[in-house]
Structures are given as structure tokens and as C-alpha cells.
Design an enzyme around this catalytic site. Structure first.
Site, PDB file in Angstrom:
ATOM      1  N   CYS A  88       7.583  22.836  61.875  1.00  0.00           N
ATOM      2  CA  CYS A  88       8.555  22.884  62.965  1.00  0.00           C
ATOM      3  C   CYS A  88       9.880  22.252  62.576  1.00  0.00           C
ATOM      4  O   CYS A  88      10.821  22.292  63.357  1.00  0.00           O
ATOM      5  CB  CYS A  88       7.993  22.191  64.200  1.00  0.00           C
ATOM      6  SG  CYS A  88       7.395  20.544  63.838  1.00  0.00           S
TER       7      CYS A  88
ATOM      8  N   CYS B 119       2.086  17.244  65.662  1.00  0.00           N
ATOM      9  CA  CYS B 119       2.991  16.150  66.048  1.00  0.00           C
ATOM     10  C   CYS B 119       2.263  14.808  65.971  1.00  0.00           C
ATOM     11  O   CYS B 119       2.832  13.802  65.550  1.00  0.00           O
ATOM     12  CB  CYS B 119       3.504  16.342  67.472  1.00  0.00           C
ATOM     13  SG  CYS B 119       4.447  17.856  67.696  1.00  0.00           S
TER      14      CYS B 119
END
Lengths: 133, 213
Positions: free
Chosen positions: A37, A105
Site C-alpha cells: 500500500c 497494517c
């Protein structure tokens, strides 16, 4: 997928945003990233007598990455290095109710804790030679 | 002798006759002239020869007009209605292959995805898979500093920084294409070259994200 209330809370009121003195011998710094990302996360810890007394972060990324790192700084404070190394990304996933697409994440936050501790330890090992940062 | 509509053990090379109709083969998946299934395991991961499906050599340089032409004709040949009563390629498989062809087409058109696919092929050939998160030393720190700089600077300065980013991105892509082309021409690609390609593919993702913000 909507963000959980806890993610939104950390995103709106991130804890411990900022920076510590990178050149200080008792500060460990990590800069980690997720190519999936393009998120980049900086996490720093300040260690006194084997305990993490302060932690700061700054993350350029999505809400989940910000929340994961914010939570990580909250959790490591007051812990010994060994205790902090026990924090697993799945603990963060559970706490923040991250969806499967956002698990990376939490992995990033776990990597950041480990890498900051490793940086601190390497500084301690190299301390006698290292006068300037 | 191969009877029509049974799958040959190895798909014929591009330009070789189709075992079913004898026409020169233009795709290693399905004969575009008669619709016979050519690939043995068209849905197994090891059998995913995406360039071969479109009759193209595995390379970064791509004839997009030819790719699009073959994609359209594959779509026609894989229409499920044409395969009722076909023993080797029934309607269900035709439908699955048709969506796999669409995904492969989209992937090949994207240079970054095409590069990643070629790197996976090269890694298989070399018996070495680079660290998927590989980045040059200090790159993440530079990215972080750049982000902070962008955050703190005014519009004029931001535009200047973005100009620099775009030039850096262009240089990365040129190096990526050059190294992939060199590695594809090598019988046994070397680990450092593959790692550098992986680094470039990763760096590109960070820079694309940054310049899009």
C-alpha cells in the site's frame, strides 16, 4: 468495509504522535513500510533501565496503519523490552477489529516495535565507539 | 495421432499446426481457428503461461495491439455456448478460462504487474526467490523524510518535489525494464539481479503512492 470505532478513535485522536531524539543513545528508531500500500511508519522508543518510558510515532498511510501504530506506542510504554517483543500483530488486529485486507497494517506495527528495539540494542552494543549519533 | 477435442500432452509452440485443425497456432491456450483446447492444465498454477495464452514472447516490451486482438478472439472462442457437448472443454471450464483470460489480459497491460509476473517466472527458472519486501538501504527513511517535507512545504515547493519524484519514477522504470530484459535473455538469472528487480518493483509502489497524493 467500514472502520471500527476504535480505529476511528485512534485516527481522530492519535496517541503519541511526534519524534524523539534520534541521535540519543537511549532512543531506538524504526522506519518500516508496506509495499502493498506504500505506507511508511516511523516508531521510536525511549528506554531507561530496561523499560520503555516513552514512545512516539508518525505514520503516512491509511487509517488502519495510523491506528495500529498509535496503539503500538500506547502498548509498549511501561513495558520491558522482552514484554514489548511479545506484542503480536494479531493482538492489534483483535483490539482494533481490523478486516483481513488491513492485517498487513498490524504486521507493520509489530515490525516497527521489533525494529525499534533492535535499533536500541545495536546502539547499546556500539555505544562506547559511538559518540555522535 | 491426436483426435479432435482431446488435449495434446504439450501445447504446440506458436506457429506450429493445431493438432485438431492443422492451422498454425496463435495461442497456447485455445486454437483461435477451431476452438480446440491446447493447454494441458490450463487452470493449474504451474500451467499459467499468460504470455503463451496470447501467443506472445515473455518480455517487458509488449505489442498491445496484438495482445488486444488475441484477447478479443480468445473471448469469442471461450464463449460457453460454443462448448456444449465438448468433452475436453465444456461450458463450465470455458467460463472459468474466459475470466482467467480477462484477468491475465488486464495484468499484462499493467507494466508493474507484468514486471512482477516476469520476475516470478525468472525466480522459478533461477531457483531463487528474492525477499518480497526488498528495498535498498535507507530507502524507507528517504520516503519518510520526503513525506514530511511534502507535508510542511507550500504549493510551489510541493510541485518542485513532485517533479523530482516523477523523474525518479521514470528512472526506476527504465532500470526495471532493462534489468528484466537482460535477465530474460540469461539462461540462469543471478540472485542479485533478481533482488534488484524486486527492489525496483517495490520502490515504484512507494513512489506511485507518494506522487498520487
Amino acid at each position: 468495509m467500514a472502520y471500527s470505532d476504535k480505529v476511528i478513535d485512534h485516527y481522530n485522536n492519535p496517541r503519541n504522535v511526534g519524534a524523539l531524539d534520534k541521535s540519543s543513545a537511549d532512543v531506538g528508531t524504526a522506519v518500516v513500510g508496506a509495499p502493498e500500500c506504500g505506507d511508511v511508519m516511523k516508531l521510536q522508543i525511549k528506554v531507561e533501565e530496561g523499560k520503555i518510558v516513552d514512545a512516539k510515532f508518525k505514520t503516512f498511510g491509511c487509517g488502519s496503519a495510523i491506528a495500529s501504530s498509535s496503539l503500538a506506542t500506547e502498548w509498549v510504554k511501561g513495558k520491558s523490552l522482552d514484554e514489548a517483543l511479545q506484542i503480536k500483530n494479531m493482538d492489534i488486529v483483535e483490539e482494533l477489529a481490523l478486516p483481513p485486507v488491513k492485517i498487513h497494517c498490524s504486521v507493520l506495527a509489530e515490525d516497527a516495535i521489533k525494529s525499534a528495539i533492535a535499533d536500541y540494542k545495536s546502539k547499546q552494543g556500539a555505544q562506547p565507539q559511538e559518540k555522535t549519533g | 495421432m491426436t483426435a479432435p477435442n482431446t488435449v495434446p500432452p504439450n501445447p504446440p509452440a506458436i506457429g506450429q499446426p493445431c493438432p485438431a485443425c492443422g492451422q498454425p497456432v496463435e495461442s497456447r491456450l485455445v486454437c483461435l481457428a477451431c476452438g480446440a483446447l491446447l493447454a494441458l492444465n490450463p487452470t493449474s498454477p504451474g500451467g499459467l503461461d499468460f504470455f503463451g495464452w496470447f501467443g506472445l514472447p515473455p518480455a517487458m516490451a509488449l505489442d498491445t495491439a496484438l495482445l488486444s486482438d488475441r484477447w478479443r478472439r480468445l473471448g469469442f472462442r471461450l464463449h460457453p455456448d460454443l462448448h456444449r457437448g465438448d468433452s475436453a472443454l465444456g461450458p463450465a471450464l470455458a467460463l472459468r478460462l474466459s475470466s482467467a483470460v480477462n484477468a491475465a489480459y488486464k495484468m499484462l497491460l499493467d507494466p508493474a504487474a507484468r514486471g512482477a509476473y516476469l520476475l516470478a517466472e525468472l525466480s522459478r527458472r533461477a531457483g531463487f526467490t528474492p525477499d518480497p519486501k526488498a528495498l535498498p538501504e535507507g530507502f524507507l527513511r528517504d520516503m519518510f523524510n520526503l513525506q514530511e517535507q511534502l507535508e510542511e512545504s507550500g504549493p510551489a515547493e510541493q510541485q518542485h518535489t513532485r517533479g523530482g519524484l516523477n523523474r525518479q519514477l521514470q528512472a526506476l522504470r527504465t532500470e526495471r525494464d532493462r534489468l528484466l530484459t537482460e535477465a530474460l535473455e540469461t539462461a540462469l538469472p543471478e540472485a542479485p539481479a533478481l533482488t534488484r528487480i524486486q527492489q525496483l518493483l517495490n520502490q515504484e509502489k512507494y513512489l506511485v503512492k507518494l506522487s498520487a497524493e
